[in-house]
Design a protein around this motif. Structure first.
Motif, PDB file in Angstrom:
ATOM      1  N   ALA A   1       0.926  -1.229   0.070  1.00  0.00           N
ATOM      2  CA  ALA A   1       0.186   0.135  -0.071  1.00  0.00           C
ATOM      3  C   ALA A   1       0.892   1.196  -0.012  1.00  0.00           C
ATOM      4  O   ALA A   1       1.996   1.170   0.392  1.00  0.00           O
ATOM      5  N   MET A   2       0.310   2.307  -0.428  1.00  0.00           N
ATOM      6  CA  MET A   2       0.956   3.829  -0.352  1.00  0.00           C
ATOM      7  C   MET A   2       1.506   3.937   1.110  1.00  0.00           C
ATOM      8  O   MET A   2       0.650   3.662   1.932  1.00  0.00           O
ATOM      9  N   SER A   3       2.724   4.542   1.109  1.00  0.00           N
ATOM     10  CA  SER A   3       3.236   4.516   2.611  1.00  0.00           C
ATOM     11  C   SER A   3       2.312   5.342   3.482  1.00  0.00           C
ATOM     12  O   SER A   3       1.669   6.262   3.246  1.00  0.00           O
ATOM     13  N   GLY A   4       1.884   4.905   4.581  1.00  0.00           N
ATOM     14  CA  GLY A   4       1.034   5.505   5.866  1.00  0.00           C
ATOM     15  C   GLY A   4      -0.422   4.908   5.539  1.00  0.00           C
ATOM     16  O   GLY A   4      -1.037   5.184   6.452  1.00  0.00           O
ATOM     17  N   VAL A   5      -0.892   4.339   4.392  1.00  0.00           N
ATOM     18  CA  VAL A   5      -2.332   4.327   4.139  1.00  0.00           C
ATOM     19  C   VAL A   5      -2.808   2.992   5.237  1.00  0.00           C
ATOM     20  O   VAL A   5      -3.910   3.290   5.840  1.00  0.00           O
TER      21      VAL A   5
END
Ligand code: ASP
Ligand code: MG
Length: 405
Positions: free
Chosen positions: A42-46
């Motif tokens: 996943a895109m970082s932080g998501v």
């Protein structure tokens, strides 16, 4: 078919510009006539944001529903990559775990991949397609979505490499590879060209955050060569492989450290059978992971002190469990949050005498006090005061000639 598996971590797909770069990296392999299977994180932080939502809406949230939510991060990222590749003229689509399917067993939130069906992906590859598989997710025997442990898209990649018999598995991440120690702390840290599974497993379990430990174990069991590389810089990375393929004279290959340990000392406990078990039973029952343990043999024979370390996240839970444990008696409980664990790692220490001495001597010369010691076949860990962390790592990095690789 020359199949390779390439996996992109959260920061590599962290924003749209980076996803465009990722598309170009994928294309560079397609142009070299590889059949590429892509795994996306996943895109970082998501994933963290999704977790926060779950925590905010209900205190008791069904684990199965959690996984439905947590698996969406990878769904979005893989479709973004596939969409970009299409625009650039390549045949590509996203594949979710249930569409393949990727089967898992075990509990929700921490399932393990047991099987991956190959047919659909293989025929897609044959047609010239580039599948972008959503990492971190699977489907169980109840036909429900599952997720792996955190960081589990690494495991998705390794298992795909296994089932599709890939030539190589490449993990693209935000660091250039595996270093002798954390380059953010120690400037003279050097990139390691090749490292054994065993050493890498110790490094990862001890705090080097390059890869998820469980997936390194999967790679080891299945003898899959794994390359770790930066998705930002065009540089050779680190190869994680069999011991036999590594020629290196250094006994110690790397130094890792943690900053999130806490030390508990129970002063004046009874020195008789069953006491240690009575202390650790409730911790085990409440999923507190105990790391280092020392107990002194008492001189008088009646009482002794017992020290152990845990992760700082478990501090309050552990304190409560120890204090309300009716089956043990102690005179005093001392808790120290200012500790760090420093470990030296290398398969060479199995056959080289004197490594322990060298380590302790080097620390002693710098007047660094060692609080707790633990060892395995290929690592020695010491607990030191946090204020001595940098000095300890620096000293050992020099002592074991990692500066001059
Ligand atoms: N997105 C998941 C996580 O943050 C899986 C991964 O990144 O590997 O844990
Ligand atoms: Mg990740």
């Amino acid at each position: 078919m020359k199949i390779i598996v390439i996996k992109f971590g959260g920061t590599s797909v962290g924003n749209l510009n980076r996803i465009k770069k990722v598309a170009n990296i994928i294309i560079s392999y397609i142009k070299r006539k590889y059949k590429v299977i892509v795994i996306s994180s996943a895109m970082s932080g998501v994933t963290n944001e999704l977790l926060l939502k779950i925590e905010k809406i209900a205190k008791e949230f069904p684990d199965a529903e959690k996984d439905v939510i947590l698996s969406t991060g990878e769904q979005v990222a893989s479709a973004l990559i596939a969409g970009k590749l299409n625009e650039l003229g390549y045949i590509s689509r996203s594949w979710l775990s249930w569409q393949i399917p990727i089967l898992t067993e075990g509990k929700y939130n921490s399932s393990r991949i047991t099987n991956i069906y190959k047919n659909k992906i293989l025929s897609y590859l044959k047609k010239g397609g580039t599948p972008i598989i959503a990492g971190f997710q699977g489907v169980n025997s109840d036909n429900r979505l599952t997720t792996l442990e955190r960081g589990g898209s690494d495991a998705s990649a390794i298992m795909c490499a296994k089932f599709f018999k890939a030539k190589e598995c490449i993990i693209y991440t935000d660091v250039e590879g595996v270093f002798t120690t954390d380059p953010r702390l120690i400037k003279s840290a050097k990139k390691i060209k090749k490292i054994s599974y065993e050493e890498m497993l110790e490094m990862a379990s001890l705090g080097s955050k390059v890869m998820q430990p469980a997936s390194i174990q999967d790679a080891r069991l299945n003898r899959i060569d794994v390359k770790v590389k930066s998705s930002f810089k065009k540089k050779s990375g680190t190869l994680i492989t069999k011991k036999k393929k590594i020629f290196n004279n250094n006994v110690i290959r790397g130094i890792s450290f943690t900053k999130n340990d806490a030390k508990f000392t129970l002063v004046g406990i009874k020195d008789r059978p069953g006491v240690a078990a009575a202390i650790f039973k409730p911790l085990y029952e409440n999923s507190v992971n105990v790391d280092m343990v020392v107990q002194n043999i008492s001189g008088i024979g009646r009482e002794t002190d017992l020290t152990f370390t845990i992760k700082i996240d478990d501090l309050y839970k552990t304190e409560k469990l120890v204090k309300k444990n009716k089956s043990i008696k102690f005179k005093k409980l001392i808790i120290d949050k200012n500790v760090s664990k420093v470990s030296i790692i290398g398969v060479g220490m199995i056959t080289t005498p004197g490594v322990t001495y060298k380590m302790f001597q080097a620390l002693a010369q710098k007047k660094i006090n060692i609080e707790v010691i633990s060892t395995s076949e290929i690592k020695i860990s010491v607990l030191v005061n946090k204020k001595n962390l940098k000095k300890s790592v620096e000293t050992l990095h020099k002592e074991f000639k990692l500066d001059s690789l």
